[in-house]
Enzyme design. Structure first.
Site, PDB file in Angstrom:
ATOM      1  N   PHE A  19      16.877  33.172  22.169  1.00 64.08           N
ATOM      2  CA  PHE A  19      17.136  32.199  23.223  1.00 64.08           C
ATOM      3  C   PHE A  19      18.273  32.642  24.134  1.00 64.08           C
ATOM      4  O   PHE A  19      19.250  31.932  24.307  1.00 64.08           O
ATOM      5  CB  PHE A  19      17.470  30.841  22.601  1.00 64.08           C
ATOM      6  CG  PHE A  19      16.404  30.345  21.670  1.00 64.08           C
ATOM      7  CD1 PHE A  19      15.249  29.755  22.176  1.00 64.08           C
ATOM      8  CD2 PHE A  19      16.533  30.503  20.298  1.00 64.08           C
ATOM      9  CE1 PHE A  19      14.251  29.302  21.326  1.00 64.08           C
ATOM     10  CE2 PHE A  19      15.538  30.046  19.441  1.00 64.08           C
ATOM     11  CZ  PHE A  19      14.393  29.450  19.948  1.00 64.08           C
ATOM     12  N   GLY A  46      25.282  31.412  14.857  1.00 65.50           N
ATOM     13  CA  GLY A  46      23.922  31.244  15.371  1.00 65.50           C
ATOM     14  C   GLY A  46      23.236  32.586  15.552  1.00 65.50           C
ATOM     15  O   GLY A  46      23.084  33.095  16.667  1.00 65.50           O
ATOM     16  N   SER A  52      21.018  37.991  20.332  1.00 67.46           N
ATOM     17  CA  SER A  52      22.380  38.195  20.842  1.00 67.46           C
ATOM     18  C   SER A  52      23.196  39.093  19.912  1.00 67.46           C
ATOM     19  O   SER A  52      24.109  39.792  20.363  1.00 67.46           O
ATOM     20  CB  SER A  52      23.089  36.851  21.038  1.00 67.46           C
ATOM     21  OG  SER A  52      22.923  36.022  19.911  1.00 67.46           O
ATOM     22  N   GLY A  75      17.206  27.251  10.662  1.00 67.21           N
ATOM     23  CA  GLY A  75      16.878  26.718  11.985  1.00 67.21           C
ATOM     24  C   GLY A  75      17.631  25.454  12.330  1.00 67.21           C
ATOM     25  O   GLY A  75      18.034  24.686  11.456  1.00 67.21           O
ATOM     26  N   SER A 124      27.913  27.037   8.692  1.00 71.76           N
ATOM     27  CA  SER A 124      29.077  27.474   9.457  1.00 71.76           C
ATOM     28  C   SER A 124      30.397  26.826   8.995  1.00 71.76           C
ATOM     29  O   SER A 124      31.384  27.539   8.772  1.00 71.76           O
ATOM     30  CB  SER A 124      28.801  27.222  10.937  1.00 71.76           C
ATOM     31  OG  SER A 124      29.950  27.325  11.704  1.00 71.76           O
ATOM     32  N   ASP A 141      27.041  29.644  19.239  1.00 72.66           N
ATOM     33  CA  ASP A 141      25.649  29.462  19.661  1.00 72.66           C
ATOM     34  C   ASP A 141      24.825  28.931  18.484  1.00 72.66           C
ATOM     35  O   ASP A 141      23.722  29.372  18.218  1.00 72.66           O
ATOM     36  CB  ASP A 141      25.090  30.808  20.154  1.00 72.66           C
ATOM     37  CG  ASP A 141      23.779  30.651  20.922  1.00 72.66           C
ATOM     38  OD1 ASP A 141      23.482  29.538  21.391  1.00 72.66           O
ATOM     39  OD2 ASP A 141      23.060  31.661  21.033  1.00 72.66           O
ATOM     40  N   HIS A 144      23.196  22.310  18.058  1.00 75.06           N
ATOM     41  CA  HIS A 144      23.517  21.671  19.341  1.00 75.06           C
ATOM     42  C   HIS A 144      23.789  20.183  19.229  1.00 75.06           C
ATOM     43  O   HIS A 144      23.886  19.501  20.241  1.00 75.06           O
ATOM     44  CB  HIS A 144      22.375  21.922  20.334  1.00 75.06           C
ATOM     45  CG  HIS A 144      22.375  23.319  20.872  1.00 75.06           C
ATOM     46  ND1 HIS A 144      22.615  24.405  20.081  1.00 75.06           N
ATOM     47  CD2 HIS A 144      22.179  23.809  22.106  1.00 75.06           C
ATOM     48  CE1 HIS A 144      22.555  25.501  20.822  1.00 75.06           C
ATOM     49  NE2 HIS A 144      22.297  25.171  22.060  1.00 75.06           N
ATOM     50  N   HIS A 169      27.766  29.105  24.389  1.00 76.73           N
ATOM     51  CA  HIS A 169      26.445  29.147  25.019  1.00 76.73           C
ATOM     52  C   HIS A 169      25.887  27.741  25.202  1.00 76.73           C
ATOM     53  O   HIS A 169      26.296  26.817  24.509  1.00 76.73           O
ATOM     54  CB  HIS A 169      25.464  29.984  24.174  1.00 76.73           C
ATOM     55  CG  HIS A 169      24.244  30.385  24.940  1.00 76.73           C
ATOM     56  ND1 HIS A 169      22.983  30.395  24.397  1.00 76.73           N
ATOM     57  CD2 HIS A 169      24.106  30.786  26.238  1.00 76.73           C
ATOM     58  CE1 HIS A 169      22.122  30.799  25.328  1.00 76.73           C
ATOM     59  NE2 HIS A 169      22.773  31.040  26.441  1.00 76.73           N
ATOM     60  N   ASP A 170      24.949  27.597  26.139  1.00 75.52           N
ATOM     61  CA  ASP A 170      24.237  26.335  26.386  1.00 75.52           C
ATOM     62  C   ASP A 170      25.160  25.232  26.896  1.00 75.52           C
ATOM     63  O   ASP A 170      25.051  24.079  26.474  1.00 75.52           O
ATOM     64  CB  ASP A 170      23.464  25.896  25.128  1.00 75.52           C
ATOM     65  CG  ASP A 170      22.487  26.969  24.667  1.00 75.52           C
ATOM     66  OD1 ASP A 170      21.660  27.389  25.491  1.00 75.52           O
ATOM     67  OD2 ASP A 170      22.582  27.420  23.514  1.00 75.52           O
TER      68      ASP A 170
HETATM   69  N1  SAH Z   1      22.061  33.482  19.210  1.00 77.06           N
HETATM   70  C1  SAH Z   1      20.615  33.339  19.037  1.00 77.06           C
HETATM   71  C2  SAH Z   1      20.142  31.898  19.053  1.00 77.06           C
HETATM   72  C3  SAH Z   1      20.756  31.003  18.011  1.00 77.06           C
HETATM   73  S1  SAH Z   1      19.794  29.544  17.754  1.00 77.06           S
HETATM   74  C4  SAH Z   1      19.870  34.156  20.092  1.00 77.06           C
HETATM   75  O1  SAH Z   1      20.478  34.915  20.865  1.00 77.06           O
HETATM   76  O2  SAH Z   1      18.651  34.059  20.165  1.00 77.06           O
HETATM   77  C5  SAH Z   1      20.856  28.600  16.727  1.00 77.06           C
HETATM   78  C6  SAH Z   1      20.942  29.057  15.286  1.00 77.06           C
HETATM   79  O3  SAH Z   1      22.007  28.314  14.688  1.00 77.06           O
HETATM   80  C7  SAH Z   1      19.708  28.781  14.409  1.00 77.06           C
HETATM   81  O4  SAH Z   1      19.225  29.987  13.865  1.00 77.06           O
HETATM   82  C8  SAH Z   1      20.215  27.836  13.306  1.00 77.06           C
HETATM   83  O5  SAH Z   1      19.696  28.132  12.010  1.00 77.06           O
HETATM   84  C9  SAH Z   1      21.703  28.069  13.336  1.00 77.06           C
HETATM   85  N2  SAH Z   1      22.502  26.932  12.894  1.00 77.06           N
HETATM   86  C10 SAH Z   1      22.460  25.661  13.376  1.00 77.06           C
HETATM   87  N3  SAH Z   1      23.380  24.897  12.750  1.00 77.06           N
HETATM   88  C11 SAH Z   1      24.023  25.701  11.861  1.00 77.06           C
HETATM   89  C12 SAH Z   1      25.070  25.502  10.904  1.00 77.06           C
HETATM   90  N4  SAH Z   1      25.678  24.325  10.777  1.00 77.06           N
HETATM   91  N5  SAH Z   1      25.460  26.546  10.150  1.00 77.06           N
HETATM   92  C13 SAH Z   1      24.865  27.765  10.284  1.00 77.06           C
HETATM   93  N6  SAH Z   1      23.878  28.012  11.164  1.00 77.06           N
HETATM   94  C14 SAH Z   1      23.455  27.002  11.938  1.00 77.06           C
HETATM   95 MG    MG Z   2      21.980  29.251  22.693  1.00 77.37          MG
END
Ligand code: SAH
Ligand code: MG
Length: 216
Positions: A19, A46, A52, A75, A124, A141, A144, A169-170
């Site tokens: 993404f 993320g 990324s 996810g 995280s 990232d 959300h 990001h976002d």
């Molecule tokens: N950076 C990536 C996109 C990340 S999408 C790119 O460039 O495509 C967001 C990711 O954050 C997902 O894979 C999801 O599993 C992870 N995520 C969401 N909440 C989280 C949390 N609390 N701890 C760890 N990972 C998390």
């Molecule tokens: Mg993002």
């Protein structure tokens, strides 16, 4: 001139599921290359399928530092079955849950960057609670929702070294532009209001902030 990745790195980035559009990826790479000069690790929250991460890993390799990437690999809310950002290929058929770790590992392997990355698989906030080292760059990232985005900020922003970069990001300041919610925007506002960070650049929804103090 901002640092730009070599063609084979750009090709690996473009080939990876994920993404992040190219213009934001280039801004992330330039930030990572600059932060790498601090000689400290670069950390991403993320990972997803490593799109990324390829950029952070290559910048880390160039700088002689390590890239760290945090994800539970199950996810985010909007990536679950039935939601807009779901990709059925990310589901582990044996257990019926998302598992982006195998795809992430293939992405890194194909890019030839495995040895420059440490993948931290878990939630995280749980990993952040164990962390006690300065970081040259933190790239937020992950989830959300306000709960996840705030926890990422609270858990990781304190570890950004003086002169280091916080990349978010976002960030969508206008509610009508939102497609995954405005929690990253609220975190961005909070980081600026804290007085600890100043904005360096904005590219699409990517914001680069620098921690005040001794710089690069
Ligand atoms: N950076 C990536 C996109 C990340 S999408 C790119 O460039 O495509 C967001 C990711 O954050 C997902 O894979 C999801 O599993 C992870 N995520 C969401 N909440 C989280 C949390 N609390 N701890 C760890 N990972 C998390
Ligand atoms: Mg993002």
């Amino acid at each position: 001139m901002p640092a730009t990745p070599k063609p084979e790195i750009l090709a690996a980035f473009e080939a990876a599921k994920g993404f992040m559009p190219m213009d934001e990826g280039l801004a992330l790479y330039a930030a990572a290359a600059e932060a790498g000069r601090l000689g400290l690790p670069l950390l991403e929250v993320g990972t997803y399928c490593g799109r990324s991460t390829v950029l952070l890993a290559d910048a880390a390799r160039e700088a002689g530092v390590t890239a760290l990437t945090v994800d539970h690999h199950r996810g985010s809310e909007e990536q679950q079955p039935g939601w807009d950002y779901h990709d059925p290929e990310t589901v582990d058929p044996e257990i019926g849950l998302m598992d982006t770790l195998p795809t992430f590992r293939r992405t890194l392997h194909r890019a030839g960057l495995e040895e420059h990355v440490v993948a931290l698989v878990g939630r995280s906030p749980q990993i952040a609670a164990l962390w006690a080292r300065p970081l040259g760059l933190v790239f937020v990232d992950g989830g959300h929702t306000d709960e996840h985005a705030s926890a990422d900020y609270e858990g990781w922003a304190p570890h950004v070294a003086e002169g280091g970069l916080l990349v978010i990001h976002d960030v969508f300041p206008e509610p009508e532009d939102e497609f995954t919610g405005q929690a990253p925007y609220r975190v961005h506002q909070r980081a600026l209001a804290s007085g600890a960070f100043t904005e360096v650049s904005a590219t699409g929804s990517l914001r680069v902030l620098r921690r005040r103090g001794a710089g690069i």
